[in-house]
Enzyme design. Structure first.
Site, mmCIF file in Angstrom:
data_model
loop_
_atom_site.group_PDB
_atom_site.id
_atom_site.type_symbol
_atom_site.label_atom_id
_atom_site.label_comp_id
_atom_site.label_asym_id
_atom_site.label_seq_id
_atom_site.Cartn_x
_atom_site.Cartn_y
_atom_site.Cartn_z
ATOM 1 N N ARG A 123 0.820 -1.220 0.000
ATOM 2 C CA ARG A 123 0.000 0.000 0.000
ATOM 3 C C ARG A 123 0.848 1.262 0.000
ATOM 4 O O ARG A 123 0.372 2.334 -0.390
ATOM 5 C CB ARG A 123 -1.013 -0.042 1.137
ATOM 6 C CG ARG A 123 -2.128 -1.058 0.898
ATOM 7 C CD ARG A 123 -3.151 -1.054 2.005
ATOM 8 N NE ARG A 123 -2.606 -1.484 3.270
ATOM 9 C CZ ARG A 123 -2.522 -2.748 3.665
ATOM 10 N NH1 ARG A 123 -2.971 -3.713 2.893
ATOM 11 N NH2 ARG A 123 -1.997 -3.057 4.833
ATOM 12 N N GLU A 159 5.402 -9.867 15.826
ATOM 13 C CA GLU A 159 4.890 -10.414 17.081
ATOM 14 C C GLU A 159 5.316 -11.880 17.233
ATOM 15 O O GLU A 159 5.808 -12.304 18.263
ATOM 16 C CB GLU A 159 3.364 -10.291 17.093
ATOM 17 C CG GLU A 159 2.754 -10.474 18.459
ATOM 18 C CD GLU A 159 1.238 -10.355 18.394
ATOM 19 O OE1 GLU A 159 0.694 -10.008 17.328
ATOM 20 O OE2 GLU A 159 0.615 -10.628 19.439
HETATM 21 P P1 AMP Z 1 4.192 -2.245 11.271
HETATM 22 O O1 AMP Z 1 5.473 -2.801 10.702
HETATM 23 O O2 AMP Z 1 3.698 -2.993 12.464
HETATM 24 O O3 AMP Z 1 4.284 -0.747 11.508
HETATM 25 O O4 AMP Z 1 3.077 -2.517 10.198
HETATM 26 C C1 AMP Z 1 2.940 -1.698 9.124
HETATM 27 C C2 AMP Z 1 2.450 -2.423 7.903
HETATM 28 O O5 AMP Z 1 1.403 -3.334 8.199
HETATM 29 C C3 AMP Z 1 1.899 -1.418 6.955
HETATM 30 O O6 AMP Z 1 2.335 -1.767 5.644
HETATM 31 C C4 AMP Z 1 0.401 -1.515 7.104
HETATM 32 O O7 AMP Z 1 -0.207 -1.432 5.862
HETATM 33 C C5 AMP Z 1 0.144 -2.861 7.744
HETATM 34 N N1 AMP Z 1 -0.744 -2.782 8.939
HETATM 35 C C6 AMP Z 1 -0.392 -3.013 10.211
HETATM 36 N N2 AMP Z 1 -1.432 -2.867 11.055
HETATM 37 C C7 AMP Z 1 -2.482 -2.501 10.288
HETATM 38 C C8 AMP Z 1 -3.853 -2.171 10.568
HETATM 39 N N3 AMP Z 1 -4.364 -2.170 11.802
HETATM 40 N N4 AMP Z 1 -4.629 -1.809 9.522
HETATM 41 C C9 AMP Z 1 -4.136 -1.791 8.268
HETATM 42 N N5 AMP Z 1 -2.864 -2.087 7.944
HETATM 43 C C10 AMP Z 1 -2.041 -2.449 8.931
#
Ligand code: AMP
Length: 172
Positions: A59, A96
């Site tokens: 995205r 996680e």
């Molecule tokens: P992080 O590495 O945990 O910051 O996760 C970020 C990536 O996971 C991004 O590319 C987001 O598109 C996706 N992502 C994580 N949590 C969500 C959520 N609650 N809703 C939508 N996309 C998420």
């Protein structure tokens, strides 16, 4: 004025129980709202040095490519393993449960360049931090990171350190 929040749909328990997924497809599907999101990202990041926009699969490609066009700079994809055809640099980061990995072409950013790293959303900050480290490994600087959504109830700052993080919508 377009309220971007109206175009973000909450999907409870997706992709697994306990996660509220922020669905940005209504925003993408509305010409005015999508344009507003790119205009606002460009405005939010207007004071930041930018030789290229680095977008995170997948995205981050949607907002990153549009932002690169708006800023009249090139776009660099950060991808999941095994997708990029040329010589790559690679970074593992913890999830996680288990680990994940992102890759970037080794010639995609040049020493001394300043880039903006873009994704739709920041949650734990693991993906974004790994993308920043790829840029920095090649001798370039992350001048800022841009997101449509920041989940401020998750402690992403612990991973991002003092990097300049900007977001259009904050959920805290
Ligand atoms: P992080 O590495 O945990 O910051 O996760 C970020 C990536 O996971 C991004 O590319 C987001 O598109 C996706 N992502 C994580 N949590 C969500 C959520 N609650 N809703 C939508 N996309 C998420």
């Amino acid at each position: 004025m377009t309220n971007l929040e109206d175009y973000i749909r909450d999907i409870p328990d997706f992709p697994k129980p306990g996660i509220v997924f922020k669905d940005i497809t209504p925003l993408l599907g509305d010409a005015k709202a999508f344009r507003a999101s790119i205009d606002r990202l460009a405005e939010e990041l207007s004071d930041v040095a930018c030789d290229a926009v680095v977008g995170i699969e997948s995205r981050g490609f949607l907002f990153g490519t549009a932002l690169a066009m708006a800023k009249d700079v090139g776009f660099v994809p950060v991808r999941k393993p095994g997708k990029l055809p040329y010589d790559t640099v690679s970074r593992e980061y913890s999830l996680e449960y288990g680990t994940d990995r992102v890759e970037m072409h080794s010639d995609a950013v040049k020493k001394g360049q300043s880039v903006i790293v873009v994704d739709d959303l920041i949650a734990t900050g693991g993906t974004a931090t790994a993308a920043c480290e790829l840029v920095e490994q090649l001798g370039a600087t992350v001048s800022a990171l841009g997101f449509v959504i920041a989940l401020d109830f998750i402690p992403w700052r612990e991973r991002l350190g003092d990097r300049d993080v900007r977001a259009l919508l904050r959920y805290g």
